[in-house]
Each structure stands twice: as C-alpha cells, then as structure tokens.
Enzyme design. Sequence first.
Site, short mmCIF file in Angstrom:
data_model
loop_
_atom_site.label_atom_id
_atom_site.label_comp_id
_atom_site.label_asym_id
_atom_site.label_seq_id
_atom_site.Cartn_x
_atom_site.Cartn_y
_atom_site.Cartn_z
N ASP A 82 0.84 -1.20 0.00
CA ASP A 82 0.00 0.00 0.00
C ASP A 82 0.89 1.26 0.00
O ASP A 82 1.95 1.28 0.64
CB ASP A 82 -0.85 -0.06 1.29
CG ASP A 82 -1.95 0.97 1.34
OD1 ASP A 82 -2.44 1.39 0.28
OD2 ASP A 82 -2.33 1.35 2.47
N HIS A 83 0.44 2.29 -0.70
CA HIS A 83 1.15 3.58 -0.73
C HIS A 83 2.66 3.44 -0.96
O HIS A 83 3.46 3.97 -0.17
CB HIS A 83 0.91 4.38 0.56
CG HIS A 83 -0.49 4.87 0.67
ND1 HIS A 83 -0.98 5.90 -0.10
CD2 HIS A 83 -1.53 4.45 1.44
CE1 HIS A 83 -2.26 6.10 0.20
NE2 HIS A 83 -2.62 5.23 1.12
N ASP A 104 2.05 5.43 -5.23
CA ASP A 104 1.32 6.63 -4.81
C ASP A 104 2.11 7.88 -5.23
O ASP A 104 3.00 8.33 -4.52
CB ASP A 104 1.11 6.60 -3.30
CG ASP A 104 0.40 7.86 -2.81
OD1 ASP A 104 0.06 8.72 -3.65
OD2 ASP A 104 0.17 7.98 -1.60
N HIS A 178 -7.30 9.57 5.56
CA HIS A 178 -6.80 8.50 6.43
C HIS A 178 -6.98 8.87 7.90
O HIS A 178 -6.98 10.04 8.25
CB HIS A 178 -5.31 8.26 6.16
CG HIS A 178 -5.03 7.77 4.78
ND1 HIS A 178 -4.58 8.59 3.79
CD2 HIS A 178 -5.16 6.54 4.22
CE1 HIS A 178 -4.41 7.89 2.67
NE2 HIS A 178 -4.76 6.64 2.91
N HIS A 206 -9.79 4.92 -0.21
CA HIS A 206 -8.89 4.92 0.95
C HIS A 206 -9.60 5.59 2.13
O HIS A 206 -10.66 6.20 1.97
CB HIS A 206 -7.60 5.68 0.61
CG HIS A 206 -6.65 4.88 -0.23
ND1 HIS A 206 -5.39 4.53 0.21
CD2 HIS A 206 -6.78 4.35 -1.45
CE1 HIS A 206 -4.78 3.82 -0.73
NE2 HIS A 206 -5.60 3.71 -1.77
N GLY A 208 -10.97 4.30 4.91
CA GLY A 208 -12.26 3.67 5.22
C GLY A 208 -12.74 3.87 6.65
O GLY A 208 -13.94 3.88 6.91
N THR A 209 -11.81 4.03 7.59
CA THR A 209 -12.20 4.15 8.99
C THR A 209 -13.10 5.37 9.21
O THR A 209 -12.72 6.49 8.86
CB THR A 209 -10.94 4.28 9.88
OG1 THR A 209 -10.17 3.09 9.72
CG2 THR A 209 -11.30 4.48 11.35
N THR A 231 -6.88 2.16 10.36
CA THR A 231 -7.01 2.68 11.73
C THR A 231 -8.02 1.89 12.56
O THR A 231 -7.78 1.61 13.74
CB THR A 231 -7.41 4.17 11.67
OG1 THR A 231 -6.46 4.84 10.83
CG2 THR A 231 -7.40 4.80 13.05
P1 13P Z 1 -7.88 4.35 7.48
O1 13P Z 1 -6.71 4.30 8.40
O2 13P Z 1 -8.63 5.63 7.57
O3 13P Z 1 -8.78 3.17 7.62
O4 13P Z 1 -7.30 4.33 5.99
C1 13P Z 1 -6.68 3.19 5.51
C2 13P Z 1 -6.08 3.40 4.17
O5 13P Z 1 -6.61 4.09 3.33
C3 13P Z 1 -4.82 2.72 3.89
O6 13P Z 1 -4.28 3.08 2.67
#
Ligand code: 13P
Length: 281
Positions: A82-83, A104, A178, A206, A208-209, A231
């Site tokens: 990721d990223h 990214d 994020h 991205h 999602g939390t 998160t």
């Molecule tokens: P959160 O930490 O807000 O869930 O985001 C996760 C994310 O987008 C990882 O790339």
Amino acid sequence: MALVKMKELLLQAKEENRAVGAFSVGNLEMVKGAVKAAEDLNTPVILQIAEVRLPHSPLALMGPMMVEAAKKSSVPIAVHLDHGKSLEVLSQALAYGFTSIMMDGSTLPFEENIEMTLQAVDLAKKYGATVEAELGLVGGSEDGKTDEGIRCTNPQDAKVFLERTGVDALAVAIGNAHGNYPVAPRLAFDVLEAIDKITSVPLVLHGGTGITPEDFRKAISLGIRKINIATASFDSLTREAINYLDREGKHDYFGLNEAMVKGVYDNVTQHIRIFNCAEPL
Ligand code: 13P
C-alpha cells in the site's frame, strides 16, 4: 494455494456488485485476525501494508508472513504493498511474492505522477502483478504524520491518467481521508459518479475508517471495488488488549495474543459484511 492477483478479486467483485476489503496489517496477530475473518465469512480479502509502516513492521518479516498466510488460506487472498513511494520497495515486495503494488504519486504534479506510475507498471509486468495508482489527494497519510490536504480527483484528468498509464485500479479522492475523521466526512458522490462514468477500471476508496455503512454501500454502487481499512483495525486491536488487561485475574502473552487477534477479527468481520452487500444494513 489461495494467493491470487488483486485484479482478479476486483473484477469478480464488480460482477457481484460488491467491494473487496483491503485490511492493513502490522504484525502476526493482525494477519491471523484478518485471515480468520475472511475464512469464517468465506470471502476473499486483500492483506496490505503501507511503505510508511515498514520501519515498525519490516517487509523482510511481514512480507513472507503475509504471502504464506494467503497461500494457506481457504479463501482467495491478494497481498498488496500500500502507498508505495519508491521503486526499490515495490521491487522488494514483488520479490517476496506480493501480487499487487500501489504507486502513490498523488503528491506529485500530474505528469510526474504518470511517469512514476508507468515505471511501477513496467516493474509489475515482470511478475504479472496488479497496479493501483492514486490521482487527486486523499487527506492525511497512512501513519498520520503528514497531511497535504484533500484535492478531489478531476474526472477528465482521471480519464487521461488511466489511458496513459493502463493501471488496474485507481484510488480516488472524494473528500475521504486517512485516520479517524474529526467529524463524519461528506463524500463527493457526484465526483465519484463522474469518474465511474468515464472508466470501467475498478476504483479504490482509501480512508475507510469512520465512513458510515450507508456511504460505503453508496460508494460501492458507484464503482468502488476496493476499500482500505487500517485505523479501525489498529484501534480495535488496542481496545481488546486493554479490555483483556483490565479483566480480573492473571494475564499472559497467549491471552493477550488472542485478545489482539479477536480485536482485528471483529473489525474485519464487521467491514466484510458491509462490503459484501448481501445483507441489509
Ligand atoms: P484508514 O486508516 O482511515 O482506515 O485508511 C486506511 C487506508 O486508506 C490505507 O491506505
């Protein structure tokens, strides 16, 4: 063997009008919790780790564990970097067997983002791996240390970007960020709809939390096929560990380990149910 390419999972999700959860992991307990949730719900998932997390959770340890967990799982699992910010780390992840990488380049000017993304596409080709890119700016950062603000993806730019890079998935910026949102986000669904209209490439959400189940479902109806959750899993793990230590009686590592696995399991289970779109909310 259930280690699969991320692209396969996203295309299958599109056919079934749902999204695949991409769950960030940082240790053994997180990997175990996420895989058990996927297996119990008989649903494919993506295990991922972001480049900024590697000083804390080294790729040389996490990579083989994630790949092995996917191979041994009873459900299809893709393993994703990721990223990604550097080609060096992307190459290392691919060498460990990751089936997907994200380049990214979202903080770079448009042409430079295309340039970096094309290099990642070239690299991934040798492994047949999936490539995700980002256009526009998702707020905050994976580890919460930087924030360059939010800039919604321009749908016309997205069209050009996708045609020129040929990536398999595109992370969009629609007001998402994020980390824990200070107030509930108002996602720009009009922007998402406009992007979805100009491309059939699977879109990624991205941050999602903290997004509501209703907004997740709406985003899925507008082309989101991968949803990143980090998160919420870290927080759920920590909460369960605290609850365990607060309980009366003796404590040991093994009880703590189980509590941490449960924390991640509960969070991943809850999100998979929403993303599968099979049950009413
Ligand atoms: P959160 O930490 O807000 O869930 O985001 C996760 C994310 O987008 C990882 O790339």
